[in-house]
Design an enzyme around this catalytic site. Structure first.
Site, PDB file in Angstrom:
ATOM      1  N   ASP A 296     -15.496 -11.596   0.728  1.00  0.00           N
ATOM      2  CA  ASP A 296     -16.700 -10.763   0.798  1.00  0.00           C
ATOM      3  C   ASP A 296     -16.894  -9.977  -0.499  1.00  0.00           C
ATOM      4  O   ASP A 296     -15.943  -9.781  -1.261  1.00  0.00           O
ATOM      5  CB  ASP A 296     -16.583  -9.752   1.950  1.00  0.00           C
ATOM      6  CG  ASP A 296     -16.528 -10.434   3.302  1.00  0.00           C
ATOM      7  OD1 ASP A 296     -16.995 -11.589   3.406  1.00  0.00           O
ATOM      8  OD2 ASP A 296     -16.001  -9.810   4.247  1.00  0.00           O
TER       9      ASP A 296
HETATM   10  N1  URA Z   1     -11.992 -11.594   6.186  1.00  0.00           N
HETATM   11  C1  URA Z   1     -13.005 -10.736   5.945  1.00  0.00           C
HETATM   12  O1  URA Z   1     -13.487 -10.045   6.847  1.00  0.00           O
HETATM   13  N2  URA Z   1     -13.466 -10.644   4.697  1.00  0.00           N
HETATM   14  C2  URA Z   1     -12.961 -11.366   3.658  1.00  0.00           C
HETATM   15  O2  URA Z   1     -13.422 -11.223   2.515  1.00  0.00           O
HETATM   16  C3  URA Z   1     -11.909 -12.247   3.925  1.00  0.00           C
HETATM   17  C4  URA Z   1     -11.440 -12.339   5.202  1.00  0.00           C
END
Ligand code: URA
Length: 233
Positions: free
Chosen positions: A102
């Protein structure tokens, strides 16, 4: 081969970007700055550098980026900074990130043009473990840890697969999951009525985020790291 063609073939630069680099004096042939894209070079003999970094032809490239928060995991975007913007000088055509972190997540992100390896690492059949350092908004209990370990309902058809949880402090844990569902870690923490305030991926398969790569930096995997990664499959 023409110098400008060589630059485009071995790097992620487009023809117009290569032109700008040449004009700026960022390209050197055998140690001498060269601004002439039409110059004929011998790609097997001549040493070509871009911004001081030697580039040479290689089929597959494997990079490890310590992704900072604030950039998106995409190859390009008209508005947002992407993870590929950190690898502008990195040799290799068709590089792309393996999986997705993310925008606000930091940590280990593999970037390669080896499509087969990427496919295998992401295949749900392979169950490649990914470990995240998670800081939560509020303390969690032993019961919460057990729930995460057993699998929780995150609103999908199926509960999450069993995970591993290691307590680091009253509100911090290392969470290892073997799936890659959308926002999985955040949704898992939300399933135990908590909230992720900081998330960092610290390993993928047997490969750990090396301490020598600072946030926002990248480097090629060493041959040994590549072996370690492939052993995860
Ligand atoms: N899980 C999440 O919620 N975000 C990420 O970036 C990776 C795994």
């Amino acid at each position: 081969m023409r110098l400008d063609k060589f630059i485009c073939q071995v790097s992620s630069y487009s023809r117009s970007e290569a032109k700008v680099l040449l004009k700026k004096g960022s390209v050197a042939v055998n140690g001498l700055i060269c601004k002439d894209g039409e110059l004929k070079i011998d790609e097997n003999q001549d040493s070509i550098t871009i911004n001081g970094k030697e580039i040479c032809y290689q089929e597959y490239y494997y990079y490890l980026l310590h992704k900072p928060a604030g950039c998106i995991t995409a190859c390009e975007d008209p508005k947002e900074k992407t993870v590929m913007d950190f690898l502008k000088d990195a040799p290799g055509k068709n590089l792309s990130p393996v999986g997705r972190l993310d925008k606000d997540t930091e940590g280990l992100l593999l970037i390669t043009n080896d499509g087969a390896l990427s496919h295998n690492l992401l295949s749900p059949k392979k169950h490649i473990p990914k470990t995240y350092f998670v800081r939560c908004n509020s303390p969690f209990s032993e019961e919460d840890m057990q729930k995460l370990e057993e699998g929780v309902d995150i609103g999908d058809e199926k509960r999450t697969k069993p995970a591993k949880v290691k307590r680091i402090s009253d509100n911090e844990m290392e969470l290892t999951i073997t799936e890659g569902r959308y926002h999985q870690v955040k949704r898992m923490l939300s399933a135990i009525s908590n909230k992720v305030v900081y998330l960092k991926r610290i390993s993928m398969g047997n490969l750990k985020l090396p301490e020598d790569i600072k946030c926002g930096e990248y480097r090629e995997l060493t041959p040994n790291e590549l072996i370690i990664l492939k052993e995860s499959l």
